[in-house]
Design an enzyme around this catalytic site. Structure first.
Site, PDB file in Angstrom:
ATOM      1  N   GLU A   1       0.868  -1.164   0.000  1.00 33.50           N
ATOM      2  CA  GLU A   1       0.000   0.000   0.000  1.00 33.50           C
ATOM      3  C   GLU A   1       0.913   1.224   0.000  1.00 33.50           C
ATOM      4  O   GLU A   1       1.803   1.339   0.849  1.00 33.50           O
ATOM      5  CB  GLU A   1      -0.895  -0.004   1.242  1.00 33.50           C
ATOM      6  CG  GLU A   1      -1.899   1.118   1.180  1.00 33.50           C
ATOM      7  CD  GLU A   1      -2.804   1.206   2.411  1.00 33.50           C
ATOM      8  OE1 GLU A   1      -2.802   0.290   3.246  1.00 33.50           O
ATOM      9  OE2 GLU A   1      -3.508   2.224   2.504  1.00 33.50           O
TER      10      GLU A   1
ATOM     11  N   ARG B   1       5.416 -13.367   9.477  1.00 37.78           N
ATOM     12  CA  ARG B   1       6.051 -12.092   9.185  1.00 37.78           C
ATOM     13  C   ARG B   1       7.402 -12.030   9.879  1.00 37.78           C
ATOM     14  O   ARG B   1       7.672 -12.782  10.819  1.00 37.78           O
ATOM     15  CB  ARG B   1       5.166 -10.939   9.649  1.00 37.78           C
ATOM     16  CG  ARG B   1       4.936 -10.896  11.156  1.00 37.78           C
ATOM     17  CD  ARG B   1       3.905  -9.862  11.572  1.00 37.78           C
ATOM     18  NE  ARG B   1       4.343  -8.500  11.311  1.00 37.78           N
ATOM     19  CZ  ARG B   1       3.785  -7.687  10.399  1.00 37.78           C
ATOM     20  NH1 ARG B   1       2.757  -8.088   9.708  1.00 37.78           N
ATOM     21  NH2 ARG B   1       4.232  -6.477  10.223  1.00 37.78           N
TER      22      ARG B   1
ATOM     23  N   LYS C   1       4.013   0.039  10.004  1.00 47.05           N
ATOM     24  CA  LYS C   1       4.109   1.315   9.286  1.00 47.05           C
ATOM     25  C   LYS C   1       3.541   2.458  10.120  1.00 47.05           C
ATOM     26  O   LYS C   1       4.025   3.578  10.054  1.00 47.05           O
ATOM     27  CB  LYS C   1       3.369   1.213   7.955  1.00 47.05           C
ATOM     28  CG  LYS C   1       4.319   0.835   6.817  1.00 47.05           C
ATOM     29  CD  LYS C   1       3.690   1.096   5.475  1.00 47.05           C
ATOM     30  CE  LYS C   1       2.910  -0.101   5.028  1.00 47.05           C
ATOM     31  NZ  LYS C   1       2.377  -0.016   3.684  1.00 47.05           N
TER      32      LYS C   1
END
Ligand code: ATP
Ligand code: MG
Length: 564
Positions: A35, A260, A270
Site C-alpha cells: 500500500e 512475518r 508502518k
C-alpha cells in the site's frame, strides 16, 4: 546479483508441486502488493524476496501491484520510494499495476454479485453494522436492509457510484451468513463511499473497495497463481476464496500465509514508523536508524546482505523474532568481503615522535584487504613526526591487561613503526594535550629485527595529510529487544535509545579517502564499517555513517553487566 540457493521452505515445496502438476493451467505468477502509504521496511524485504524469488526460480512472472484503495493515506511519493527500494534490492517486476485501475471492474463484479443475490446494499450506519455483527460466541443480527430487492440494490449501487450519497450513507455487503464462526464471513462490507481525492484517480471515483474485496479480485484479475501474505491474513482467506469463486473465476489464485519478520530492537509497523518520522524521533524515512530499506541503504548495508539475511531466516508458518545479532552478522559478512580498509581516528590525541626528522614525510604501503578476502590492493599512507592516535588507546595508569600505549610502553602502529611513550604533556587543568614518543627506525612495517615482543597494535593517522571528518555512530533505536513490551500507559517511544546516534566531529582520516565520492564504503580498522553519507557528505565536509561495528558490543556489555 549473486545467486543464492534458497532453502526449500514449505511455500516453495507447494509451488514446485503445483508447477509440476500444472495445477493452474498457466505459468507461476506472484505479486507483491504494497500500500503506498509508507516506505518499505526489512519485513517487506522478506515478502519481496519470497514472491520475486519464487517467480524467478520457477520461470514465472511477478507483479508489483500498488494496493491503493485508501484515498486518505496514499501518495505518489510512496509509490516512487517503493519502486526505488524494490529495484535497489535487486528485483525487477514484469508489470507495474494499481488496484485503483480496477475500480470499474470491481464495480462490475459488484453488480454481478448483487444480481446473483450474493451482495446487498446496507444503509445501516457503521456503528450499527458493527453492533449487529455479534461476537465470537453469539450470532450476528441481520440488517433490516438485508432483503432488499435486486432492483433496489442495483439502483442504490448505481447511485453510490454516481456520487448521489454522502460518505457512510450506504455500504455494499456480501450476503453470506451472520452466524458464521469466522467473524469476517458475517456479511463483510465490500465497497464504501468516500468523497476524497485519490492520488491517482482524483475526484473521479467515490466508491472504494475494502481490502477483502479489492485484494483477492485484483489477484484474480491478474491471473496470479500464488498469493503469498503474512499470517495476520489467515482468517481473510475464507472471504478471499468465497469472492473469487462467486465472481466466477476459474482456477483462481490461492492465498498462502507465512510468518512475518519480527526483528529484535526494531518496530516494523508502518503506523509506528510513521510516528517516528512525524514526531521527529528520527530525521526521516531514510534515517539510517530506521528499518526502512531507504534507511538501511543510507546506513551502508548492501542489498546482497538483505537478500542473504532473508535467505538465512527462511520462511516458516510460525511467528518468531529474529535476533539482531543474526542480521548484523550477515551485514558484516557481506561488507568484510567487499570493502577496503582504511585508518581513521575518532577521538584524536596528538603524538609527537621526538626522534623523527622534522618536516620529513614518508609513504608507507598498506594493504587494503586482509589476506582472507578475495580482493587485493593497497594504498600509500603518509607517516610524519606528528600523528594522531585514539584517546582510548592511551592510559596514563593502565591496568594489567591494557596492551596499548602508556608511559614507558611500546606499541605497534598498524603498518608503521614501533613507538614508545616517553612523555605526557598536560595543560594547567591536567588535561592531556599530547604525547611525546620515540619511534624505532629499524621497525618499519611493524616488526622488530631483534624479535622483541610487542603485544599491542593501534591505529593512527599522520597529521600530515590527515583529513577532518564527521562520524555518525548509529546504534539500535530501542533499548530493549521488544519495544512493545512496555508497562501499561506507555508505548514504544518510551524505550527509544537516547544513544542511537552519537555524532563525533573532528575525527581524523587518512587522505586516501578524500577523492572518493559519497556512498563509498570502508572498514575503519578496529572501529567498524562506515559509508560516506548520501547526501550529507561532500568533498569539503566528509560525513561517515557507521553501518555496523566490528563486533557485537552489546553482547559484551550485557555479559559484563551480568558478571558484576
Ligand atoms: P501496515 O503496517 O500498514 O499494516 P503492511 O506492513 O502490511 O502495512 P503493506 O504495504 O500492506 O504493509 O504490505 C505489503 C506486503 O508486505 C503484505 O503482503 C504484507 O504481508 C507484507 N509484509 C508486511 N510486513 C511484513 C513483515 N514484517 N514480514 C513479512 N512480510 C511483511
Ligand atoms: Mg497491510
Amino acid at each position: 546479483m549473486n545467486d543464492q540457493t534458497s532453502h526449500r521452505d514449505f511455500i516453495r515445496e507447494m509451488v514446485a508441486a503445483d508447477a509440476i502438476s500444472h495445477r493452474f493451467g498457466r505459468p507461476i505468477r506472484t505479486r507483491f502488493p504494497p500500500e503506498p502509504n509508507g516506505f518499505l521496511h526489512i519485513g517487506h524485504a522478506k515478502a519481496i524476496c519470497l514472491s520475486f524469488g519464487i517467480a524467478k526460480e520457477f520461470g514465472g512472472t511477478v507483479h508489483l501491484r500498488f494496493d491503493d484503495t485508501n484515498p486518505f493515506t496514499e501518495d505518489e511519493k510512496y509509490v516512487e520510494a517503493i519502486r526505488t527500494d524494490v529495484t535497489w534490492l535487486g528485483f525487477a517486476w514484469d508489470k507495474e499495476l494499481y488496484a485503483s485501475d480496477y475500480f470499474e471492474q470491481l464495480y462490475a463484479f459488484a453488480v454481478r454479485l448483487v444480481e446473483a443475490g450474493k451482495a446487498y446494499i446496507d444503509s445501516e450506519s457503521e456503528e450499527e453494522i458493527r453492533a449487529h455483527r455479534g461476537t465470537v460466541t453469539t450470532s450476528g443480527t441481520p440488517s433490516r436492509y438485508r432483503d432488499r430487492s435486486v432492483e433496489d440494490n442495483l439502483d442504490l449501487l448505481a447511485g453510490m457510484k454516481a456520487g448521489a450519497f454522502e460518505d457512510g450513507a450506504h455500504v455494499l455487503r456480501a450476503k453470506i451468513d451472520l452466524a458464521h464462526p469466522n467473524m469476517i464471513m458475517r456479511d463483510p462490507p465490500l465497497m464504501r463511499i468516500r468523497h476524497a481525492t485519490h492520488y491517482r484517480r482524483g475526484d473521479a471515483w467515490c466508491l472504494y473497495p475494502l481490502y477483502d474485496y479489492a485484494h483477492c479480485l485484483s489477484d484474480a484479475i491478474e491471473e496470479i497463481t500464488h498469493s503469498l501474505c503474512t499470517l495476520e491474513f489467515k482468517d481473510n482467506r475464507e472471504i478471499y476464496d468465497w469472492l473469487v469463486r462467486e465472481v466466477g473465476f476459474e482456477r483462481p489464485p490461492e492465498q498462502t500465509e507465512f510468518a512475518r519478520l519480527n526483528l529484535e530492537y526494531t518496530v516494523l509497523s508502518k503506523r509506528k514508523l510513521l510516528r517516528l518520522v512525524n514526531e521527529g524521533h528520527v530525521a526521516g524515512w531514510d534515517d539510517p536508524r530506521m528499518p526502512t530499506l531507504a534507511g538501511i541503504r543510507r546506513r551502508g548495508v548492501p542489498p546482497e546482505a538483505i537478500r542473504s539475511f532473508c535467505d538465512t531466516i527462511g520462511v516458516a508458518r510460525k511467528e518468531a523474532t529474529v535476533e539482531l545479532a543474526t542480521y548484523e552478522y550477515t551485514v558484516r559478512n557481506e561488507l568484510n568481503m567487499r570493502v577496503p580498509r582504511v585508518l581513521c581516528v575518532a577521538n584524536p590525541l596528538k603524538v609527537i615522535l621526538t626522534n623523527y626528522p622534522e618536516g620529513h614525510v614518508e609513504e608507507l604501503e598498506a594493504p587494503s584487504y586482509p589476506h582472507d578476502v578475495p580482493l587485493t590492493g593497497s594504498r600509500a599512507i603518509p607517516f610524519s613526526r606528528a600523528l594522531y592516535i585514539d584517546r582510548a588507546d592511551f592510559m596514563e595508569d593502565p591496568p594489567k591487561k591494557f596492551y596499548r600505549l602508556a608511559p614507558g610502553r611500546e606499541v605497534r602502529l598498524r603498518y608503521g613503526y614501533l613507538i614508545t611513550c616517553t612523555d605526557v604533556v598536560k595543560d594547567a587543568s591536567g588535561e592531556i594535550l599530547e604525547l611525546h614518543c620515540t619511534y624505532d627506525p629499524l621497525t618499519r612495517g611493524g616488526n622488530a629485527p631483534d624479535g622483541r615482543k610487542v603485544k599491542g597494535t593501534i591505529h593512527w593517522v599522520a597529521a600530515t595529510g590527515a583529513v577532518d571528518c564527521e562520524l555518525r555512530l548509529y546504534d539500535r533505536l530501542f533499548t530493549q529487544p521488544n519495544p512493545d513490551d512496555v508497562p501499561e500507559g506507555q508505548d514504544f517511544l518510551s524505550v527509544l535509545n537516547p544513544e542511537s546516534l552519537i555524532v563525533v566531529s573532528g575525527a581524523k582520516i587518512e587522505p586516501s579517502v578524500v577523492r572518493d565520492p559519497a556512498g563509498s564504503q570502508y572498514q575503519f580498522e578496529r572501529m567498524g564499517y562506515f559509508v560516506a553519507d548520501v547526501p550529507d557528505s561532500t568533498p569539503d565536509h566528509l560525513v561517515f555513517n557507521r553501518t555496523v561495528s566490528l563486533r557485537d558490543s552489546w553482547q559484551k556489555e550485557r555479559a559484563k553487566a551480568s558478571n558484576v
